[in-house]
Write an enzyme that holds these catalytic residues in place. Structure first.
Site, short mmCIF file in Angstrom:
data_model
loop_
_atom_site.label_atom_id
_atom_site.label_comp_id
_atom_site.label_asym_id
_atom_site.label_seq_id
_atom_site.Cartn_x
_atom_site.Cartn_y
_atom_site.Cartn_z
N LYS A 1 47.36 57.79 40.77
CA LYS A 1 47.59 56.66 39.85
C LYS A 1 47.10 57.00 38.45
O LYS A 1 47.82 56.82 37.46
CB LYS A 1 46.85 55.42 40.38
CG LYS A 1 46.90 54.25 39.40
CD LYS A 1 45.95 53.11 39.77
CE LYS A 1 45.88 52.14 38.59
NZ LYS A 1 45.01 51.00 38.79
N LYS B 1 39.27 56.75 29.73
CA LYS B 1 39.30 56.82 31.20
C LYS B 1 40.38 57.79 31.68
O LYS B 1 40.12 58.66 32.53
CB LYS B 1 39.56 55.41 31.74
CG LYS B 1 39.91 55.31 33.20
CD LYS B 1 38.71 55.32 34.08
CE LYS B 1 39.12 55.31 35.55
NZ LYS B 1 37.98 55.45 36.44
N THR C 1 41.92 49.78 35.71
CA THR C 1 42.49 50.98 35.10
C THR C 1 43.99 50.75 35.00
O THR C 1 44.67 50.67 36.03
CB THR C 1 42.21 52.22 35.98
OG1 THR C 1 40.81 52.32 36.18
CG2 THR C 1 42.72 53.48 35.29
P1 NAD Z 1 41.66 46.36 45.20
O1 NAD Z 1 43.10 46.47 45.59
O2 NAD Z 1 40.62 46.43 46.25
O3 NAD Z 1 41.44 44.97 44.39
C1 NAD Z 1 42.39 44.37 43.57
C2 NAD Z 1 42.43 42.89 43.91
O4 NAD Z 1 43.35 42.21 43.04
C3 NAD Z 1 42.90 42.61 45.34
O5 NAD Z 1 41.90 41.89 46.04
C4 NAD Z 1 44.18 41.77 45.15
O6 NAD Z 1 44.34 40.77 46.15
C5 NAD Z 1 43.94 41.16 43.78
N1 NAD Z 1 45.15 40.70 43.13
C6 NAD Z 1 46.37 41.32 43.09
N2 NAD Z 1 47.24 40.57 42.36
C7 NAD Z 1 46.56 39.46 41.96
C8 NAD Z 1 46.91 38.32 41.20
N3 NAD Z 1 48.15 38.17 40.69
N4 NAD Z 1 45.96 37.38 40.97
C9 NAD Z 1 44.71 37.54 41.47
N5 NAD Z 1 44.31 38.60 42.21
C10 NAD Z 1 45.24 39.53 42.45
O7 NAD Z 1 41.44 47.46 44.08
P2 NAD Z 1 40.03 48.02 43.54
O8 NAD Z 1 39.67 49.24 44.27
O9 NAD Z 1 39.06 46.88 43.47
O10 NAD Z 1 40.46 48.50 42.07
C11 NAD Z 1 40.63 47.58 41.01
C12 NAD Z 1 40.88 48.35 39.73
O11 NAD Z 1 39.77 49.22 39.47
C13 NAD Z 1 42.12 49.27 39.76
O12 NAD Z 1 42.75 49.20 38.52
C14 NAD Z 1 41.54 50.64 40.05
O13 NAD Z 1 42.35 51.68 39.53
C15 NAD Z 1 40.22 50.55 39.31
N6 NAD Z 1 39.18 51.46 39.82
C16 NAD Z 1 38.96 51.57 41.15
C17 NAD Z 1 37.97 52.44 41.62
C18 NAD Z 1 37.70 52.58 43.09
O14 NAD Z 1 36.97 53.52 43.48
N7 NAD Z 1 38.21 51.69 43.95
C19 NAD Z 1 37.22 53.18 40.72
C20 NAD Z 1 37.43 53.02 39.34
C21 NAD Z 1 38.43 52.15 38.92
#
Ligand code: NAD
Length: 290
Positions: free
Chosen positions: A237, A162, A87
């Site tokens: 966010k 979204k 997102t």
């Molecule tokens: P998260 O922080 O658990 O995962 C993100 C991952 O990206 C981390 O493991 C981090 O180490 C990695 N990362 C950061 N910079 C990086 C780079 N330069 N290269 C490679 N990896 C890198 O977050 P999440 O909960 O998995 O969410 C991911 C996305 O999904 C976000 O945009 C969030 O808004 C969206 N989202 C999350 C949810 C939820 O319930 N968690 C629901 C819908 C959407």
């Protein structure tokens, strides 16, 4: 299909695992999170992207996505598709799509709803922006990771859907919580309030499916001491992204603006961080009219 997967956190990890379970060859990269079983670990984002027919990104922000896109786009094979499921802001999404197309690639944005539970169960909903051909090629992957994919139009429209959805969610959750707090002070029983509103014109997903009052309605984070579910900071966010988008296209969104300010206060100045976004209810019940 050969798939590169970058960002194997709370969402990306289980999504990659489901792709492996469906028989796809997944090579993954994350700066911190470990690769799930069955995912081949790459040394860099570019290494994970080379030779892949589809490169999926699931990252925290538009800024990080732009950095990763700069690394993977030059490494990807011509004709491959860059699929971003994070997102992020509409502007970053559209910029990356143009960058990918200039490099002879296709790109799609497909943010998800359904949370960590949906990612693990393979029941996410994808809101997809991109060309028809990209959507058709990606449909088998959406079928593995989710239960529904809606093609919303050209690049950026997935993100637009979204943030509009989540702006409605933030606004209706606040409205539902302040109404419960008002009902309390008027001496109206919460169960009676639910019985009336959930079958009247005030009904919504926030009331009917995710009721913020403990012990009322279906099971929700309110019944688990407001452990998230969907954390207040993630709602903040998404609300900020909605206001960034509204500024960019000169849209008047007064309720979205008010919801953003309220979640900002809750998360950054009060005790909302780490709580479910429905914990607005105890917040309101503790307060007096300003
Ligand atoms: P998260 O922080 O658990 O995962 C993100 C991952 O990206 C981390 O493991 C981090 O180490 C990695 N990362 C950061 N910079 C990086 C780079 N330069 N290269 C490679 N990896 C890198 O977050 P999440 O909960 O998995 O969410 C991911 C996305 O999904 C976000 O945009 C969030 O808004 C969206 N989202 C999350 C949810 C939820 O319930 N968690 C629901 C819908 C959407």
């Amino acid at each position: 299909m050969k798939i590169g997967f970058i960002g194997l956190g709370n969402m990306g990890g289980p999504m990659a695992r489901n792709l492996v379970a469906a028989g796809h060859a997944v090579t993954g990269f994350d700066t911190a999170a470990p690769c799930p079983d069955g995912v081949t670990a790459a040394g860099s984002a570019a290494d994970a992207a080379a030779d892949a027919a589809v490169v999926i990104t699931m990252l925290p922000s538009g800024e990080i996505l732009r950095t990763v896109a700069d690394q993977v786009i030059p490494a990807m094979a011509k004709g491959a598709i860059l699929l971003d499921c994070s997102t992020v802001d509409v502007e970053s999404t559209r910029a990356i799509s143009e960058q990918a197309q200039r490099a002879g690639l296709d790109a799609a944005d497909a943010p998800v709803s359904g949370g960590i539970g949906g990612a693990a169960a393979g029941t996410l909903t994808f809101m997809v922006g991109g060309r028809d051909a990209a959507f058709a090629s990606l449909t088998p992957l959406f079928d593995v990771m989710g239960q529904k994919a809606v093609h919303c139009g050209p690049s950026g429209n997935g993100q637009a859907a979204k943030i509009c959805n989540n702006m409605i969610l933030g606004v209706t959750m606040i409205g539902t919580c302040e109404a419960f707090a008002l009902a309390d002070k008027l001496g109206l029983d919460r169960q009676k309030m639910f019985d009336v509103v959930s079958t009247s014109s005030g009904y919504s997903w926030s009331m009917n499916t995710y009721c913020p009052a403990p012990g009322v309605g279906p099971q929700s984070p309110a019944d688990n001491d407001y452990q998230p579910g969907f954390a207040a900071e993630l709602m903040l966010k998404d609300l900020r992204l909605s206001q960034q988008a509204a500024e960019g296209c000169d849209a008047d969104t007064p309720m979205g603006l008010a919801a953003t300010a309220l979640y900002e206060q809750f998360v950054e100045q009060e005790d909302g961080a780490g709580k479910d976004f429905s914990a607005m209810l105890p917040r309101f019940t503790q307060r007096k009219r300003p």
